[in-house]
Every structure is written in structure tokens, then in C-alpha cells.
Design a protein around this motif. Structure first.
Motif, short mmCIF file in Angstrom:
data_model
loop_
_atom_site.label_atom_id
_atom_site.label_comp_id
_atom_site.label_asym_id
_atom_site.label_seq_id
_atom_site.Cartn_x
_atom_site.Cartn_y
_atom_site.Cartn_z
N SER A 172 63.23 44.28 43.61
CA SER A 172 63.68 43.50 42.44
C SER A 172 63.09 42.09 42.49
N VAL A 188 61.89 47.07 31.90
CA VAL A 188 63.27 47.19 31.44
C VAL A 188 64.06 46.05 32.08
N PRO A 190 66.26 43.77 34.11
CA PRO A 190 67.12 44.13 35.25
C PRO A 190 68.54 43.61 35.10
N GLN A 269 74.33 48.97 32.79
CA GLN A 269 73.82 48.32 31.57
C GLN A 269 74.95 48.07 30.57
N GLY A 373 66.83 48.59 36.28
CA GLY A 373 65.77 47.92 35.54
C GLY A 373 64.47 47.97 36.32
N ASP A 376 59.08 50.57 33.28
CA ASP A 376 59.54 51.70 32.45
C ASP A 376 59.02 53.02 33.00
N ASN A 401 62.29 51.52 37.31
CA ASN A 401 63.64 51.60 36.75
C ASN A 401 64.38 52.85 37.25
#
Length: 429
Positions: A172, A188, A190, A269, A373, A376, A401
Motif C-alpha cells: 500500500s 482503485v 485505497p 468500501q 484498493g 484495477d 486490488n
């Protein structure tokens, strides 16, 4: 100049580099790590014991532990799964033990064993590990303009390197995601995945440390009901994914434990969309429904009429939790079963099977920070883990992701992706 540069000195980065070098010992392989130490997340995982993987050997069943990546991981897990991970470590003198809940740890119960194994392998295979090398630029090279066959130039804060292929295993890392985005990849956004719930409620005040099996369900508040329904559709979450049964731990700040963490992963999410303000309903007796508990309480009232409610062990519940729920039902310390009203019994049945708690915020789960995240999934070829947009660029681990519930599943994703990417990289050079 290197044949392969691995970005990120974590679990996926080391695993990938080792497999690349083993598959083709002639290759010049380097790992660039931004920090002064490598494998930091491995060190703290599993409370310093390193939860290497999980004893689920069926690929389809294994994928069910991934809120994001379930469909994409089926093929990769058929290629490289839990048994392969075990074989890798056992071959290198690191046997794994399976615990009752399926989690797997090195038999030494120390994450340092895993770190020593990886570092030892990089030394044996001649892999260069370059620390304090934060990457600031990734540039595709036009091969037609040069005489060499290098595909990439990587700039770190210390140096500049060329490589034929890159494996991105940076976890990350917002800076790397931004560089990938600038090169055409979709990222996407995070959000935190594994976290505990902040709850202030008299029913759990003063009973921290209590742990019990419970059924938990995320529900909207009256205020955010519309937002909740919209987020369900937006993130294609089924309401059944927001229900969980498992150990629940009451803490100083609210609730934790596997049952809560599973919900935090599946609802990552949606809960972010709700700004971590929502409600949960808890059945403290998951084997019962409200009517069944009510019936049993009425029988106890008839049989144990002279006993105080507080001192009766009506169900297999921690004593402190039973006392708290009895009091929350409007029953006092001295009330006997014979004296309590129909309304009080109904309140107690509801507290036991349908307690509602308001959540206001989250807390990080220990040091094991996981995000939902990243790159993609539509832009990755999961037969090779190569980018569909940029040739000779591969991914592994949390940079994409994919994320999982707690229990060793995030590491298994790292091992599988890194292995498959490594085979494709070594074969192509």
C-alpha cells in the motif's frame, strides 16, 4: 543494470525475487526497498509469530476469504496454493504448524525465522538487496532508439537503474500507485480493510477482555439508510456478506476479534462511504433465535422462581456479559425470576439475541494494516500477473486490488502472485 528489478522488500517482493533467481540463476536480480529494514510487515504479523498461510487446501474454498479478488484468484490458486507454500518453507528447513483455527505459523513461533529464511536465500542466490532506495520514477524505455534490450529505467533517491522486467510488490504505497496511474493504470482508491469497531455503550463498559462466539450483522442507521443502500449497489456487496459469526472480543475502545474483523474486510468500501458511522446487531447466542430464547427464559422463570436472575447461569455466556445484559433489560441485582415481568423477560431475550450497538469510528488492528484498493484487477493478466497495459511490468501482493480477512490469507495471496509472476518473468528472459 539488472535483468529484473523488484520494487518492494516485503513478503511478495522477496518471494518473487527468490523464485526468479531459482528459475534462472543467470539473471541479475535486485530488490529496491525504501526503508532501512526489509520485511517489516512479516516481522509484526501474527503478533510477531508470522501467520504464514491458512490450512485451506481447496482453491475454490480458499477464494471465499477474499472480499476483493475472489473470482480472479481461482485460477492462480489452482496453479500455486497452500500446499506449495508449505513445501517451499519445509524445503528450506522451516516447518509450519497448523493451529486449531487453521492458521499456520513457523514451528519456532517467531517471524524472525521467516525473515532469516528469506534473507539467507537472497544471499545464496546472489540477489542484490538495496535498502534506503525509495523509488521516485519509473520510465518505459523505447527499445527502437537504443542498442540494448532494457525496457525500464527506475530512479530511486540514490541512483538510477535499467531493467528488462519489473515486479512491483510495494504493498500500500501511495507514491508508487501515483506513478502507475501516470503511466496509464487505473488505481482503485485505497481504504482501510482490517480494523476494529469503536463503540461507547454502557453494556460493554468495564467488561473489556470478555470474548465469546457471536453472530454479528452490519445495519444502517436511520440517518444513513439511503447512503447504505446506494453503497451496496455501487460496490456490488450482498447483504449476506455483511453478516458474520465468530469470536468477538470486547475491548477498551469497543469490539474486535475475528467476527468483527471479517465484517471490516467485507464492508471496507461501504463502511468508508458511511464515514464509519453505522450500527451492528449482535446475537450473543448464535445457536438460538429470539423466540427460542424467550421460551427457555419462561421455563427458567417457572422452575427457578426463587433464584435471582443475575446469579442464574441460563446460557453458556461469560458471566460478566450475562450480568451486563440482564441489567440492560431493566432487571436489578436482587430481582428473582418469580418477580420479573413479561416485559422484562422479552427485553432480556432481545438483549441476548438482537442487541443493537452504534459504531462511531474505527481503530487499526494491531500493526497489521491492510487496505482494499490498488491496481484495477481488469488491467492484470492473472495467468502471468503481467500488466495488460505495460509489457514487462508485473505485480504481486497488496499493490493490486486484492485483500483478505485475517488468518494468513493475505500472505497466501502474496506468495501465489509472486510465484506466478516469477515464473513468467524467468521464462521470458
Amino acid at each position: 543494470m539488472f535483468d529484473v528489478i523488484v520494487l518492494g522488500g516485503g513478503a511478495a517482493g522477496f518471494y518473487g525475487a527468490i523464485h526468479i533467481a531459482e528459475s534462472n540463476p543467470k539473471l541479475q536480480v535486485a530488490i529496491l526497498e525504501r526503508g532501512k529494514d526489509v520485511l517489516g510487515k512479516v516481522k509484526v504479523s501474527g503478533g510477531g509469530r508470522c501467520n504464514v498461510t491458512h490450512a485451506e487446501f481447496d482453491p475454490k474454498e480458499l477464494t471465499k476469504n477474499y472480499p476483493r479478488g475472489e473470482r480472479e484468484l481461482l485460477g492462480p490458486f489452482h496453479n500455486y496454493c497452500t500446499g506449495d507454500t508449505m513445501a517451499f518453507f519445509e524445503k528450506r528447513g522451516v516447518p509450519l504448524n497448523i493451529e486449531a483455527d487453521g492458521r499456520m505459523f513457523p514451528s519456532t513461533n517467531s517471524s524472525q525465522t521467516i525473515i532469516d529464511c528469506f534473507v539467507g536465500e537472497t544471499e545464496r542466490l546472489g540477489i542484490k538487496v538495496l535498502k534506503n532506495s525509495s523509488v521516485v520514477g519509473i520510465t518505459p524505455l523505447d527499445k527502437n532508439k537504443g542498442k540494448d534490450d532494457y525496457s525500464w529505467e527506475i530512479k530511486s533517491i540514490r541512483n538510477s537503474y535499467k531493467a528488462k522486467k519489473i515486479l512491483v510488490a510495494t504493498g500500500s504505497n501511495p507514491k508508487i500507485w501515483e506513478l502507475l496511474r501516470q503511466m496509464g493504470h487505473t488505481i482503485v482508491p485505497p481504504v482501510p480493510s482490517l480494523f476494529t469497531f469503536n463503540i461507547k455503550d454502557e453494556r460493554i463498559t468495564g467488561i473489556q477482555g470478555v470474548s465469546t462466539n457471536a453472530s454479528i450483522k452490519i445495519v444502517p442507521t436511520k440517518v444513513n439508510n439511503g447512503k447504505y443502500k446506494a453503497a451496496l449497489k455501487n460496490y456490488t456487496i450482498h447483504p449476506s456478506d455483511l453478516e458474520s459469526e465468530g469470536p468477538l472480543l470486547i475491548t477498551h475502545w469497543g469490539m474486535s476479534g475475528p467476527g468483527i474483523l471479517r465484517l471490516s474486510a467485507w464492508g471496507a468500501q461501504l463502511l468508508n462511504e458511511l464515514n464509519y458511522k453505522f450500527s451492528i446487531k449482535i446475537n450473543w447466542l448464535p445457536a438460538y433465535h429470539e423466540e427460542g430464547v424467550l421460551s427457555q427464559l419462561q421455563q427458567i422463570k417457572e422452575i427457578e422462581g426463587k433464584k435471582t436472575v443475575l446469579r442464574t447461569k441460563a446460557f453458556q455466556l461469560p458471566k460478566r456479559l450475562w450480568i451486563s445484559l440482564v441489567k440492560a433489560s431493566g432487571i436489578s441485582d436482587t430481582d428473582k425470576w418469580a418477580d420479573i415481568s413479561k416485559n422484562q423477560i422479552q427485553n432480556l431475550a432481545k438483549q441476548l439475541t438482537n442487541s443493537k450497538f452504534n459504531v462511531d469510528g474505527k481503530s487499526t488492528f494491531k500493526e497489521e494494516f491492510v487496505t482494499a484498493g490498488g491496481v484495477d484487477l481488469k488491467e492484470i493478466n492473472f495467468k502471468t500477473y503481467e500488466s495488460k497495459i505495460l509489457p514487462n511490468l508485473f505485480f504481486a501482493g497488496e499493490v493490486i486490488n486484492i485483500d483478505a480477512i485475517t488468518g494468513g490469507f493475505n500472505f497466501q495471496n502474496a506468495w501465489t502472485g509472486a510465484y506466478i509472476a516469477a515464473q513468467a518473468i524467468a521464462k521470458g528472459l
